[in-house]
Design a protein around this motif. Structure first.
Motif, PDB file in Angstrom:
ATOM      1  N   LEU A  47      17.389  -2.583  17.668  1.00 24.60           N
ATOM      2  CA  LEU A  47      17.439  -1.118  17.495  1.00 24.60           C
ATOM      3  C   LEU A  47      18.756  -0.700  16.853  1.00 24.60           C
ATOM      4  CD1 LEU A  47      15.865   0.431  20.743  1.00 24.60           C
ATOM      5  CD2 LEU A  47      15.173   0.864  18.372  1.00 24.60           C
ATOM      6  N   SER A  48      19.840  -1.329  17.273  1.00 27.15           N
ATOM      7  CA  SER A  48      21.152  -0.965  16.734  1.00 27.15           C
ATOM      8  C   SER A  48      21.292  -1.324  15.266  1.00 27.15           C
ATOM      9  CB  SER A  48      22.265  -1.659  17.535  1.00 27.15           C
ATOM     10  OG  SER A  48      22.214  -3.062  17.341  1.00 27.15           O
ATOM     11  N   ARG A  49      20.465  -2.279  14.796  1.00 31.07           N
ATOM     12  CA  ARG A  49      20.511  -2.704  13.399  1.00 31.07           C
ATOM     13  C   ARG A  49      19.348  -2.153  12.581  1.00 31.07           C
ATOM     14  NH1 ARG A  49      23.875  -7.103  11.683  1.00 31.07           N
ATOM     15  NH2 ARG A  49      25.491  -7.381  13.261  1.00 31.07           N
ATOM     16  N   SER A  50      18.500  -1.334  13.216  1.00 34.91           N
ATOM     17  CA  SER A  50      17.274  -0.835  12.553  1.00 34.91           C
ATOM     18  C   SER A  50      16.453  -1.992  12.005  1.00 34.91           C
ATOM     19  CB  SER A  50      17.634   0.146  11.421  1.00 34.91           C
ATOM     20  OG  SER A  50      18.308   1.260  11.942  1.00 34.91           O
ATOM     21  N   ASP A  51      16.388  -3.059  12.774  1.00 37.10           N
ATOM     22  CA  ASP A  51      15.670  -4.278  12.402  1.00 37.10           C
ATOM     23  C   ASP A  51      14.246  -4.186  12.958  1.00 37.10           C
ATOM     24  OD1 ASP A  51      14.679  -6.783  11.965  1.00 37.10           O
ATOM     25  OD2 ASP A  51      16.228  -7.864  13.083  1.00 37.10           O
ATOM     26  N   THR A  52      13.359  -3.530  12.203  1.00 41.13           N
ATOM     27  CA  THR A  52      12.005  -3.259  12.701  1.00 41.13           C
ATOM     28  C   THR A  52      11.195  -4.523  12.984  1.00 41.13           C
ATOM     29  OG1 THR A  52      11.976  -1.134  11.561  1.00 41.13           O
ATOM     30  CG2 THR A  52       9.853  -2.043  12.228  1.00 41.13           C
ATOM     31  N   PRO A  53      11.155  -5.526  12.087  1.00 43.72           N
ATOM     32  CA  PRO A  53      10.339  -6.716  12.369  1.00 43.72           C
ATOM     33  C   PRO A  53      10.715  -7.401  13.679  1.00 43.72           C
ATOM     34  CG  PRO A  53      10.943  -6.668  10.054  1.00 43.72           C
ATOM     35  CD  PRO A  53      11.733  -5.588  10.723  1.00 43.72           C
ATOM     36  N   ASP A  54      12.024  -7.614  13.903  1.00 45.49           N
ATOM     37  CA  ASP A  54      12.431  -8.291  15.135  1.00 45.49           C
ATOM     38  C   ASP A  54      12.283  -7.369  16.353  1.00 45.49           C
ATOM     39  OD1 ASP A  54      13.103 -10.853  14.155  1.00 45.49           O
ATOM     40  OD2 ASP A  54      14.964 -10.071  13.336  1.00 45.49           O
ATOM     41  N   TYR A  55      12.393  -6.078  16.148  1.00 45.87           N
ATOM     42  CA  TYR A  55      12.147  -5.127  17.237  1.00 45.87           C
ATOM     43  C   TYR A  55      10.691  -5.236  17.700  1.00 45.87           C
ATOM     44  CZ  TYR A  55      11.316  -0.700  19.640  1.00 45.87           C
ATOM     45  OH  TYR A  55      10.942   0.261  20.561  1.00 45.87           O
ATOM     46  N   LEU A  56       9.770  -5.239  16.735  1.00 45.08           N
ATOM     47  CA  LEU A  56       8.357  -5.354  17.082  1.00 45.08           C
ATOM     48  C   LEU A  56       8.075  -6.690  17.769  1.00 45.08           C
ATOM     49  CD1 LEU A  56       6.712  -3.864  13.861  1.00 45.08           C
ATOM     50  CD2 LEU A  56       6.818  -2.816  16.130  1.00 45.08           C
TER      51      LEU A  56
END
Length: 792
Positions: free
Chosen positions: A197-206
């Motif tokens: 979330l802190s990196r706006s890393d959507t793929p790894d967030y999902l």
């Protein structure tokens, strides 16, 4: 005309080699890389080609050359420690791939020492990460895996090594979840969620949220799982890779099921299973002859089979279990090495482009709505048709549909049982199919149970047969419950059970582990036949007939002293065996035998495509890593300086040789390495030869005494000559060995016949029939005499 400097020209050649390699033109790529390597003016230039040239050696089955290449590099003065690290990693990966665990660990330990001496903490963390994955994938040893992963995570930091650090956390969380350390797994994925979330890393967030949902469902936290699924829907699912998309859909179906809606779960997951199987079958990135099953796929398969069985849809469950078996068949003919031998560069490039487009659409399909899925599927079908046309033009499209299960049942006789085995993750599914019933059971198949099966296979192969172990297997598979009317058992094995023919199992508990002569075996009560899938079972029950140039071709080598780079023991009975077989095949006229120096690769490739029956008595090796590199050792037509690679006929070399053989028997020993043929390897060489056109294949699953092998083969062909089916000839030859020679299953149980079992000649006229004919002739003569006397 601008020619350019040497560096620019070499750079162009490297790119050219990489392009050819990507198309599967490994031989052409190797020629370019070897030329560059030989023309290198400095060690650094040579080292820059290590990865490229080494990879082509492996793809062409030249593993000895690859190892020699790497070790020779280590003997040089290497200024850059990173190059030495790369070589150690290469050797670790290679020896891991062939299951030489001790050697693999030795090289990764050397890499660790170099990293420590060089104070390269990032490299040290990477090595620890390798080891963590290694111990989990190979041994499911969570303790050692987590120890290495934790060591790596203490070195890395999310600030400096974000991507590697996230991958490390996901690996840790996945292992913790698999061993049901759910609280720790939840905390690990929560950490991933916050960092991404802190990196706006959507793929790894999902990725983190999908895994957290799976943990919620394991803990029966249905409400929390529903919230996570709603959260996922807020994002564009196109950010998910294919594996994560499969896991997400599996988790969603599991949620439906736990919420009491099995129908929605099945309807959601069935299309996913179709996409996974079709994608695997058409995967041009597959560099080996086996499909490596990711955990995400295993979970999906286990869930759909369980749901179908629980909802009285066993035929559909069995169809999916069988489709899993055919994936390896498809990956074989989709191998770049096979396609490159038959397609032009332009065709290869076009086929690869179309396949990449199909993969992209399959990923999109998984997360699309029902309306969108219809349109996407139409596109997939259209592009697949174009791709299949390219393959069909060179006879590479071997796909045939599986007939309905009810149709297969209808073909079974009332006294016939079909046993179908499929390994899926930590479960062994056994399907019991008769003309009137389908019953599917699954058994826990964890590492302990796998070790038991492996030990039974090893003991059987080494001659240390333990009858009590074999009887335990009989009990595990519930074979005591076979209905009384069953006489014929058709078996579709999987993995370990290719190493253990069911007919060697005792019917009752033996008196002792070695009471071979007083024990009764399944072979004495049942007739066995073996197939690799339901599709093969259905297509190979029919009688096969074809016109061939030669009825029988036999190949035999007894002396292996001149085979370079090998330590192959002599086979003194191989030549005697082949001559004896020629004599007993009295029903056949056109017979050719090639022994000693006459048994060459060139002659074999000529005759194997034009002979009805082919017998090979020599050494062979079954490649566990890649069936395309399973080998048969034959002579070479060239001089005595022949390389080892020129004396080994690789399975992939047969793909340009369309076979018309009704039957091939490999009566051979392994190369003297001491290792035993594993189940996947048996399946591999069988697939390779049958892909080329052989309708059936018999081979020994382990090395047997040369004299015993010779006697068995002669007995088998004598029975074939009398008109017995291939499977019955194998059975009778085994029974003869059991009753007349050594009753230890090691000696009589080694052979397996796979594929079409039909006879190769009509039954010989027996004595009873001859007596009846003579009696009839006598009566007719008497009647004629009587009429003559009466008329006179």
């Amino acid at each position: 005309m601008f020619i350019g400097n040497r560096t620019e020209i070499n750079s162009i050649k490297v790119r050219q080699g990489a392009y050819l390699y990507s198309l599967g033109k490994y031989q052409e790529a190797k020629v370019i890389y070897e030329q560059l390597y030989n023309e290198s003016e400095t060690l650094e230039e040579q080292y820059s080609l290590f990865t490229n040239l080494g990879a082509t050696y492996l793809k062409l089955g030249q593993s000895n050359k690859y190892i020699s290449f790497q070790l020779r590099a280590l003997d040089q003065e290497i200024e850059k420690y990173t190059t030495r690290l790369k070589i150690y990693r290469n050797l670790f990966i290679y020896y891991s791939s062939i299951n030489d665990i001790n050697t693999a660990l030795n090289y990764i330990e050397k890499a660790r020492e170099v990293a420590i001496d060089s104070q390269d903490t990032s490299e040290l963390a990477l090595i620890n990460s390798y080891l963590g994955t290694f111990y989990w994938n190979n041994y499911k040893d969570a303790e050692k895996a987590m120890a290495n992963l934790n060591s790596a995570s203490q070195i890395l930091s999310p600030e400096k090594n974000y991507e590697t650090y996230i991958d490390l956390l996901v690996e840790k969380g996945t292992i913790l979840s698999k061993i049901d350390s759910l609280s720790e797994a939840r905390q690990t994925f929560q950490n991933v969620k916050q960092l991404t979330l802190s990196r706006s890393d959507t793929p790894d967030y999902l990725d983190a949220v999908v895994n957290l949902t799976a943990i919620d469902l394991k803990q029966n936290r249905i409400t929390e799982a529903a919230k996570n699924l709603e959260d996922i829907q807020l994002y564009s699912l196109e950010n998910m890779d294919f594996q994560l998309s499969v896991k997400y859909q599996t988790v969603k179906s599991n949620y439906f099921s736990l919420s009491g809606n099995d129908r929605a779960a099945i309807d959601n997951l069935l299309p996913v299973i179709d996409q996974v199987i079709d994608r695997a079958k058409n995967n041009t990135d597959t560099q080996e002859g086996y499909w490596s099953v990711d955990d995400e796929y295993l979970d999906a398969f286990e869930l759909i089979v369980e749901l179908l069985i629980d909802n009285n849809r066993s035929p559909e469950a069995l169809e999916i279990l069988d489709r899993l078996k055919t994936i390896n068949d498809a990956t074989l003919y989709n191998s770049p090495l096979v396609k490159a031998a038959k397609l032009t560069e332009e065709e290869l490039a076009e086929e690869k482009k179309l396949n990449q487009r199909i993969h992209s659409l399959r990923k999109k399909y998984l997360n699309a709505t029902q309306e969108e899925r219809f349109q996407i599927n139409t596109q997939i079908d259209r592009i697949s048709a174009a791709r299949n046309q390219i393959l069909a033009d060179v006879n590479l499209d071997k796909e045939e549909p599986l007939p309905p299960i009810w149709s297969i049942q209808r073909s079974l006789n009332d006294d016939e049982l079909l046993l179908h085995f499929t390994e899926v993750g930590t479960k062994l599914y056994v399907s019991y199919l008769t003309s009137s019933q389908i019953r599917i059971k699954f058994y826990t198949f964890d590492k302990q149970r796998q070790a038991l099966f492996s030990q039974i296979g090893d003991n059987l192969a080494s001659g240390n047969t333990n009858l009590l172990e074999l009887y335990r297997l009989h009990e595990i598979l519930d074979l005591k419950d076979i209905p009384n009317q069953i006489k014929q058992i058709s078996v579709v094995p999987d993995n370990y059970l290719y190493r253990i023919p069911l007919e060697v199992l005792p019917t009752e508990k033996p008196d002792s582990p070695i009471s071979f002569g007083s024990t009764r075996y399944l072979i004495e009560d049942y007739h066995f036949r073996y197939f690799t899938s339901l599709k093969e079972f259905d297509s190979n029950r029919r009688t096969f007939s074809a016109s061939t140039e030669t009825d029988f071709s036999g190949f035999a080598i007894s002396d292996f002293q001149n085979f370079k780079g090998t330590n192959l023991p002599s086979l003194p009975y191989a030549t005697v065996e082949t001559n004896n077989i020629t004599n007993v095949l009295s029903s056949f006229n056109n017979k050719k035998i090639f022994t000693g120096d006459a048994a060459t690769k060139d002659i074999f490739k000529q005759k194997v495509g034009t002979s009805r029956l082919v017998h090979v008595a020599t050494h062979s090796e079954v490649s566990e890593k890649d069936p395309l590199f399973s080998t048969i050792y034959l002579k070479n037509s060239s001089d005595s300086d022949t390389l080892q690679s020129d004396q080994a006929l690789y399975a992939y070399e047969l793909f340009d040789t369309p076979l018309n053989s009704e039957f091939i028997m490999l009566n051979s020993c392994n190369s003297g390495s001491g290792s035993y043929i594993q189940g996947s390897g048996i399946m591999g060489i069988s697939r390779a030869l049958r892909y080329a056109g052989a309708k059936s294949l018999a081979l020994n699953l382990w090395s047997v005494n040369d004299k015993v092998a010779s006697e068995f083969a002669t007995d088998f062909y004598d029975l074939l000559n009398e008109g017995e089916t291939k499977s019955e000839a194998i059975r009778q030859a085994k029974l003869n060995q059991l009753k007349r020679a050594n009753a230890n299953p090691h000696f009589w149980g080694a052979y397996m016949m796979i594929g079409n079992p039909s006879p190769v000649t009509n039954k010989s006229t027996n004595a009873g029939l001859m007596f009846s004919l003579l009696a009839l002739t006598g009566l007719l003569a008497g009647f004629i005499t009587y009429r003559k006397e009466e008329s006179a």
